[in-house]
Design an enzyme around this catalytic site. Structure first.
Site, PDB file in Angstrom:
ATOM      1  N   TYR A 175       0.849  -1.187   0.000  1.00  6.78           N
ATOM      2  CA  TYR A 175       0.000   0.000   0.000  1.00  6.78           C
ATOM      3  C   TYR A 175       0.891   1.245   0.000  1.00  6.78           C
ATOM      4  CZ  TYR A 175      -4.067  -2.945   1.026  1.00  6.78           C
ATOM      5  OH  TYR A 175      -5.062  -3.888   0.983  1.00  6.78           O
ATOM      6  N   HIS A 222      -1.300 -11.995   0.343  1.00  8.20           N
ATOM      7  CA  HIS A 222      -2.125 -11.026  -0.363  1.00  8.20           C
ATOM      8  C   HIS A 222      -2.873 -11.603  -1.567  1.00  8.20           C
ATOM      9  CE1 HIS A 222      -2.279  -6.378  -0.992  1.00  8.20           C
ATOM     10  NE2 HIS A 222      -3.426  -6.925  -1.275  1.00  8.20           N
ATOM     11  N   SER A 231     -13.032  -3.759  -0.237  1.00  5.71           N
ATOM     12  CA  SER A 231     -13.944  -2.920  -1.025  1.00  5.71           C
ATOM     13  C   SER A 231     -15.403  -3.228  -0.660  1.00  5.71           C
ATOM     14  CB  SER A 231     -13.712  -3.136  -2.524  1.00  5.71           C
ATOM     15  OG  SER A 231     -14.267  -2.103  -3.295  1.00  5.71           O
ATOM     16  N   PRO A 232     -15.746  -3.189   0.645  1.00  2.00           N
ATOM     17  CA  PRO A 232     -17.080  -3.607   1.086  1.00  2.00           C
ATOM     18  C   PRO A 232     -18.216  -2.681   0.687  1.00  2.00           C
ATOM     19  CG  PRO A 232     -15.902  -2.626   2.911  1.00  2.00           C
ATOM     20  CD  PRO A 232     -14.922  -2.730   1.771  1.00  2.00           C
ATOM     21  N   LEU A 233     -17.892  -1.488   0.225  1.00  2.00           N
ATOM     22  CA  LEU A 233     -18.931  -0.529  -0.141  1.00  2.00           C
ATOM     23  C   LEU A 233     -19.141  -0.444  -1.649  1.00  2.00           C
ATOM     24  CD1 LEU A 233     -18.066   2.288   2.417  1.00  2.00           C
ATOM     25  CD2 LEU A 233     -19.941   0.637   2.537  1.00  2.00           C
ATOM     26  N   GLY A 234     -18.662  -1.446  -2.369  1.00  2.00           N
ATOM     27  CA  GLY A 234     -18.859  -1.466  -3.814  1.00  2.00           C
ATOM     28  C   GLY A 234     -20.326  -1.353  -4.188  1.00  2.00           C
TER      29      GLY A 234
END
Length: 294
Positions: A53, A128, A208-211
């Site tokens: 990151y 990863h 990316s849980p709010l996709g």
């Protein structure tokens, strides 16, 4: 704040995905550290990071170093905070992502991550992404060695299939504690991996849980965001944000699920953390499922 477990570690039901604080379009360090501090103030005790990151080619571990500085400067106790990092990917600096899953690389990467984080042992270290050029058992075997040497306390795997989860579980046993795949209102391809994680007693950390509700940092500043969805309607009725409704929906999907939404501003993670205070009723959950299935 509600709490959930990763193996024997109790963590907040909503974590902080720290990637946006270090990649392209990142905030300055003052705002980045303020964002981490806001997460801690809101009761967040799980921070998700990775050695990859970063933005430029010469700054591997930028996010890990940032988190270490933020924790050191926080005025309160941070001993209960679980920092989960990852190894096995790289960023040459041109916006692309590489994969290196050789045992030698993973062991060296884990040791470097522990040094950057300033810890004797990493609380949770995640592979990863599977390297298609390296046998999966060899990559996972490196995690086994890291557990045995005490470099890491627990292991996780990311971007994996059900078969890879089963094989990793055979190799790592109780040392395997988590799975991290993409999962959101817009992307539910990892439903089988979520259910298998439940069966095996593993935490499932969707990235990316709010996709479908908010842009991912991977989308860039021009990525599309849905509006006017059932999540937005219920949010208006509840006096909440659509992001909070999406996270509450995720929490209702499984007791194993611990979302780690990204944030680059204090207000964003403060808003996300409040989702742990929301409980959607049966009708709301049914309405959301109908909308997603339609």
């Amino acid at each position: 704040m509600q709490y959930r477990t990763i193996a024997h570690h109790t963590v907040s039901a909503v974590g902080l995905g720290a990637m946006p604080l270090s990649i392209e379009h990142r905030p300055d360090e003052t705002r980045a550290i303020a964002t981490i501090h806001a997460a801690l103030d809101a009761g967040v005790t799980l921070i998700d990071t990775a050695d990859s990151y970063h933005w430029h080619a010469d700054e591997t571990g930028h996010n890990e170093l940032l988190i270490a500085r933020a924790l050191a400067r926080y005025g309160g106790d941070t001993s209960h905070v679980l920092v989960a990092t990852k190894g096995g990917r790289g960023r040459p600096g041109d916006g692309s992502w590489t994969i290196t899953g050789t045992p030698a690389h993973l062991k060296q990467a884990a040791e470097a991550s522990a040094k950057r984080l300033g810890v004797d042992a990493i609380g949770l270290y995640q592979l990863h992404k599977p390297d298609p050029t390296v046998p999966w058992a060899e990559s996972v075997g490196a995690l086994r060695e890291l557990l045995d040497t005490g470099t890491i306390r627990a292991a996780g795997i990311s971007n994996v299939t059900t078969d890879q989860i089963r094989q990793a579980h055979q190799i790592l046993g109780h040392g395997l504690v988590s799975v991290q795949n993409q999962y959101s209102p817009a992307v539910r391809d990892s439903e089988p991996e979520l259910r298998l994680s439940e069966q095996l007693g593993l935490a499932f950390l969707p990235w990316s849980p709010l996709g479908g509700i908010s842009r991912s940092s991977l989308d860039g500043p021009s990525g599309a965001t849905s509006i006017g969805t059932a999540f937005h309607r219920i949010a208006a009725e509840r006096g909440a944000s659509p992001q909070q409704i999406a996270l509450a929906w995720l929490l209702a999907r499984s007791p194993a699920l611990i979302p780690v939404p990204g944030a680059s501003r204090p207000a964003s993670i403060t808003d996300s953390a409040r989702a742990a205070e929301l409980t959607l009723d049966t009708q709301e959950l049914a309405d959301l499922e109908d909308a997603l299935s339609g």
